[in-house]
Design a protein around this motif. Structure first.
Motif, PDB file in Angstrom:
ATOM      1  N   ILE A   1       0.864  10.885  -9.541  1.00  0.00           N
ATOM      2  CA  ILE A   1       1.998  10.373 -10.318  1.00  0.00           C
ATOM      3  C   ILE A   1       2.086   8.848 -10.186  1.00  0.00           C
ATOM      4  N   GLY A   2       1.921   8.146 -11.317  1.00  0.00           N
ATOM      5  CA  GLY A   2       1.964   6.678 -11.302  1.00  0.00           C
ATOM      6  C   GLY A   2       0.556   6.123 -11.223  1.00  0.00           C
TER       7      GLY A   2
ATOM      8  N   VAL B   1      -0.141  11.584 -14.129  1.00  0.00           N
ATOM      9  CA  VAL B   1       1.200  11.548 -14.727  1.00  0.00           C
ATOM     10  C   VAL B   1       1.661  10.100 -14.776  1.00  0.00           C
TER      11      VAL B   1
ATOM     12  N   LEU C   1       4.316   7.168 -17.353  1.00  0.00           N
ATOM     13  CA  LEU C   1       5.160   6.996 -18.534  1.00  0.00           C
ATOM     14  C   LEU C   1       4.442   6.171 -19.590  1.00  0.00           C
TER      15      LEU C   1
ATOM     16  N   MET D   1       2.227   6.942  -6.613  1.00  0.00           N
ATOM     17  CA  MET D   1       2.071   5.486  -6.412  1.00  0.00           C
ATOM     18  C   MET D   1       3.014   4.814  -7.390  1.00  0.00           C
TER      19      MET D   1
ATOM     20  N   PRO E   1       6.732   2.372  -8.421  1.00  0.00           N
ATOM     21  CA  PRO E   1       7.223   1.028  -8.117  1.00  0.00           C
ATOM     22  C   PRO E   1       8.215   0.941  -6.950  1.00  0.00           C
TER      23      PRO E   1
ATOM     24  N   HIS F   1      12.445   5.421  -8.006  1.00  0.00           N
ATOM     25  CA  HIS F   1      11.489   6.219  -8.787  1.00  0.00           C
ATOM     26  C   HIS F   1      10.986   7.391  -7.952  1.00  0.00           C
TER      27      HIS F   1
ATOM     28  N   VAL G   1      11.545  11.252  -9.033  1.00  0.00           N
ATOM     29  CA  VAL G   1      10.391  12.098  -9.376  1.00  0.00           C
ATOM     30  C   VAL G   1      10.308  13.316  -8.440  1.00  0.00           C
TER      31      VAL G   1
ATOM     32  N   THR H   1       5.067   1.615  -1.997  1.00  0.00           N
ATOM     33  CA  THR H   1       5.774   0.815  -0.987  1.00  0.00           C
ATOM     34  C   THR H   1       7.254   0.880  -1.326  1.00  0.00           C
TER      35      THR H   1
ATOM     36  N   VAL I   1       0.059   1.338   1.360  1.00  0.00           N
ATOM     37  CA  VAL I   1      -1.280   0.776   1.529  1.00  0.00           C
ATOM     38  C   VAL I   1      -1.255  -0.735   1.640  1.00  0.00           C
TER      39      VAL I   1
END
Ligand code: NAD
Length: 293
Positions: free
Chosen positions: A7-8, A30, A32, A64, A66, A70, A74, A94, A119
């Motif tokens: 996701i992201g 996944v 947007l 991953m 923002p 979020h 999610v 992060t 990371v």
């Protein structure tokens, strides 16, 4: 090989997901943003517009995203209500320590093993599969996540329980932000004192001022061939991302009742630099602002 929902799939998540595909995992991407999904599709991923759609088939979720809001949205709306019991959850975003702990507590209560695994290493490290993962979570969740993290990274450090990956990440980046300002200030002072960049570098790189910001990422050109200073301060690590991490460090310090006066000052300086046009400039570019103050 596992069925993974990623996701992201932006600047970081995209190349990380591609490394999982190359290692033979079946990845559903996944995001947007349609363009990001198209890129992953071209690499062999299935795509979905919401994580909820993909959960029935999923054994591992990796995200991953923002920021904390979020991640909470999610996992809260799409993952927890729809995932199969025992699905492994790995959040690499992060985010703030409190949100990471909150989400992981909810996961554990619902029977999902989860780790926070932010990371270091940037977009280059994500593409090369050489990221450093700082991981927080129970031993069993860490052991389950390890084979997936090893595909996307080179160094894994299990930092302790829930949220400790995020704690390590922001403590490290607070050190880095303060350190870069100190190196930039010293070069700016040396310039005013008639000291050449080369002479200061020759002394400090072998003396007690030695540090990563000096010897790997020197904020003046021609000292270290690979530093962004040689390339008009093109990132690298953009000042906006440094500011994000310094803000997370301040939020954590406030929440934990810790005093971090230099971290607070570094946050203010990166805020000023970002607001005056430096947001997209490498964080070593702060030397330009420090010369003018
Ligand atoms: P990015 O904006 O390129 O990627 C984030 C992606 O998440 C976007 O594609 C966005 O569309 C997607 N997204 C947002 N909300 C979503 C939702 N509800 N459902 C599905 N997808 C959603 O950002 P990035 O540079 O890849 O950074 C991601 C994370 O990695 C951040 O937490 C950042 O701090 C961290 N990070 C970035 C770097 C770097 O150098 N870029 C380095 C280390 C860590």
């Amino acid at each position: 090989m596992a069925k993974v929902t990623f996701i992201g799939v932006g600047n970081m998540g995209g190349p990380m997901a591609i490394n999982l595909i190359k290692a033979g995992h079946e990845v559903t991407a996944v995001d947007l943003v349609e363009e990001n999904l198209e890129k992953l599709k071209a690499e062999g991923a299935k795509v979905a517009h919401s994580a909820a759609e993909a959960m029935a088939e999923t054994e591992v979720v990796i995200s991953m995203l923002p920021a904390g809001q979020h991640v909470k949205a999610v996992y809260g709306k799409d993952v927890f209500p729809n995932a199969n019991s025992g699905t492994l959850l790995i959040d690499c975003s992060t985010i703030d320590v409190d949100s990471a702990r909150e989400v992981q507590t909810l996961a554990t209560e619902a029977g999902f093993p989860m780790v926070d695994a932010p990371v270091s290493g940037g977009v280059g490290g994500a593409a090369a599969g050489t990221l450093t993962f700082m991981v927080g979570g129970e031993d069993t969740a860490y052991a389950a996540a390890e084979p997936f993290l090893q595909i996307m990274g080179k160094t894994l450090v299990h930092c302790g329980g829930a949220g400790n990956g995020q704690a390590a990440k922001i403590c490290n980046n607070m050190m880095l932000g303060i350190q870069m300002i100190s190196v930039a200030e010293a070069f700016a002072l040396g310039e005013k004192l008639g000291l050449s960049h080369q002479k200061l570098f020759d002394v400090s790189s072998t003396a007690s001022g030695q540090c990563w910001s000096l010897t790997t990422y020197c904020p003046v050109p021609e000292m270290v061939p690979t530093s962004p200073a040689n390339n008009e301060y093109k990132p690298g690590f953009a000042s906006a991302l440094m500011l994000k991490d310094l803000r997370l460090a301040q939020a954590a310090a406030e929440s934990a009742g810790a005093v971090t006066p230099l971290g607070e000052h570094a946050e203010r300086l990166y805020e000023e630099f970002s607001e005056s046009g430096g947001a997209g400039v490498d964080f070593s570019g702060i030397i330009k602002m420090l010369r003018e103050i």
